[in-house]
Design a protein around this motif. Structure first.
Motif, mmCIF file in Angstrom:
data_model
loop_
_atom_site.group_PDB
_atom_site.id
_atom_site.type_symbol
_atom_site.label_atom_id
_atom_site.label_comp_id
_atom_site.label_asym_id
_atom_site.label_seq_id
_atom_site.Cartn_x
_atom_site.Cartn_y
_atom_site.Cartn_z
ATOM 1 N N HIS A 93 0.835 -1.201 0.000
ATOM 2 C CA HIS A 93 0.000 0.000 0.000
ATOM 3 C C HIS A 93 0.870 1.251 0.000
ATOM 4 O O HIS A 93 0.641 2.187 -0.766
ATOM 5 N N GLY A 105 2.154 2.119 -3.206
ATOM 6 C CA GLY A 105 1.131 2.490 -4.187
ATOM 7 C C GLY A 105 0.643 1.371 -5.089
ATOM 8 O O GLY A 105 0.108 1.618 -6.166
ATOM 9 N N LEU A 131 -4.919 -0.846 -2.879
ATOM 10 C CA LEU A 131 -5.755 -0.033 -2.001
ATOM 11 C C LEU A 131 -6.017 -0.853 -0.747
ATOM 12 O O LEU A 131 -5.936 -2.078 -0.763
ATOM 13 N N ASP A 173 -10.010 5.348 -6.870
ATOM 14 C CA ASP A 173 -9.481 5.762 -8.155
ATOM 15 C C ASP A 173 -8.371 4.786 -8.495
ATOM 16 O O ASP A 173 -7.231 4.922 -8.041
ATOM 17 N N SER A 198 -6.732 4.339 -11.069
ATOM 18 C CA SER A 198 -5.629 4.793 -11.916
ATOM 19 C C SER A 198 -4.429 5.233 -11.078
ATOM 20 O O SER A 198 -3.330 5.389 -11.591
ATOM 21 N N THR A 199 -4.644 5.402 -9.768
ATOM 22 C CA THR A 199 -3.517 5.801 -8.930
ATOM 23 C C THR A 199 -2.617 4.614 -8.574
ATOM 24 O O THR A 199 -1.544 4.791 -8.022
ATOM 25 N N LEU A 200 -3.090 3.420 -8.881
ATOM 26 C CA LEU A 200 -2.284 2.245 -8.527
ATOM 27 C C LEU A 200 -1.105 2.078 -9.467
ATOM 28 O O LEU A 200 -1.249 2.199 -10.670
ATOM 29 N N LYS A 201 0.041 1.793 -8.872
ATOM 30 C CA LYS A 201 1.249 1.627 -9.681
ATOM 31 C C LYS A 201 1.442 0.152 -10.037
ATOM 32 O O LYS A 201 1.172 -0.720 -9.236
#
Lengths: 104, 169
Positions: A57, A60, A63, A78, A80-83
């Motif tokens: 977490h 990134g 979640l 969101d 799209s924030t996940l790497k």
């Protein structure tokens, strides 16, 4: 279903995975490149299981929520924030071992 | 056990054929590892012609959350059991990654070394699950292994004698 030998099929077809913080589940999901929400149940888990989830977490890749905040997380997430999670490199281990053992 | 087996097979995946024969040792209570190992070795045999491996089971040293005192007894029993096995196999290299099973095997190997019978190189790879703290096996073998590999930088800081290669599984 209760238990299957392998979730690989289901994983491949999924768009989102919601899972407990077990290392196998987390890593398999991330390796398939699927977005992952990890649900923590602090009462059930021992501390060591949390280490990996927390780190993933922090970096990134996932979640994070608990049972009571799951709905809220799903509503406001969101993805799209996940790497993306790069795969591990066993080749580095092999190189290291060759040096240790003396196979050059 | 499960996660450990998956991890160790990934570690083995890039090793050359010189790492042969391979002797797998796991707990007698483990139902799933044998199938995973056979599947791995079968695939390997498709690329490498001279694939040799064996499978051996030893009594489980410690169950999940087993009490301290009973763990010492069961571990001693596992050591007694694994001594003759280790003597028979006389490994050049021991690769382990954390299940309780590895402690008796490594202790047996150390004893054999002390008695001048066979000196094995002991390489321990801590599980990828261990980000900030070591497993119990790790805490023990940090002092007894030749190479102790961790997969997260926090552990490298806490355990300076360890080796950090990044994530390797």
């Amino acid at each position: 279903f209760r238990f299957k030998d392998s979730l690989a099929e289901d994983l491949r077809r999924a768009d989102l995975v919601i899972s407990h913080a077990g290392a196998g589940s987390c890593l398999e999901t991330l390796e398939e490149g699927k977005p992952l929400i990890v649900v923590i149940n602090e009462k059930l888990m021992n501390n060591h299981q949390l280490e990996l989830a927390k780190r993933l977490h922090r970096d990134g890749h996932v979640l994070y929520c608990n049972c009571s905040t799951l709905v809220e997380t799903l509503q406001s997430m969101d993805l799209s924030t996940l790497k993306p999670f790069p795969p591990g490199q066993p080749e580095k281990f092999a190189l290291f071992m060759d040096k240790v053992v003396g196979f050059q | 056990t499960g996660g450990h087996t998956t991890e160790i097979l990934r570690l083995l995946s890039c090793l050359s054929e010189s790492y042969s024969p391979r002797h797998y040792i796991f707990a007698d209570s483990d139902k799933m590892s044998e199938a995973k190992i056979r599947s791995f070795e079968q695939k390997r045999a498709e690329t490498f012609s001279n694939s040799q491996f064996t499978l051996d089971r030893i009594p489980r040293s410690r169950g999940v959350r087993q009490s301290w005192t009973s763990s010492v007894v069961t571990t001693l029993y596992s050591i007694l059991y694994s001594l003759p096995l280790t003597y028979k196999l006389k490994p050049d290299l021991i690769l382990c990654n954390g299940p309780g099973t590895c402690v008796p095997v490594c202790i047996s190997a150390l004893l054999l070394g002390l008695l001048g019978m066979k000196r094995a190189i002991i390489v321990y790879v801590e599980s990828i699950c261990r980000v900030e703290t070591l497993s119990l096996s790790g805490k023990i073998l940090y002092y007894f292994s030749d190479y102790f590999i961790v997969q997260w930088p926090d552990l490298k800081e806490k355990y300076p004698k360890s080796v950090y290669l990044g994530r390797i599984v």
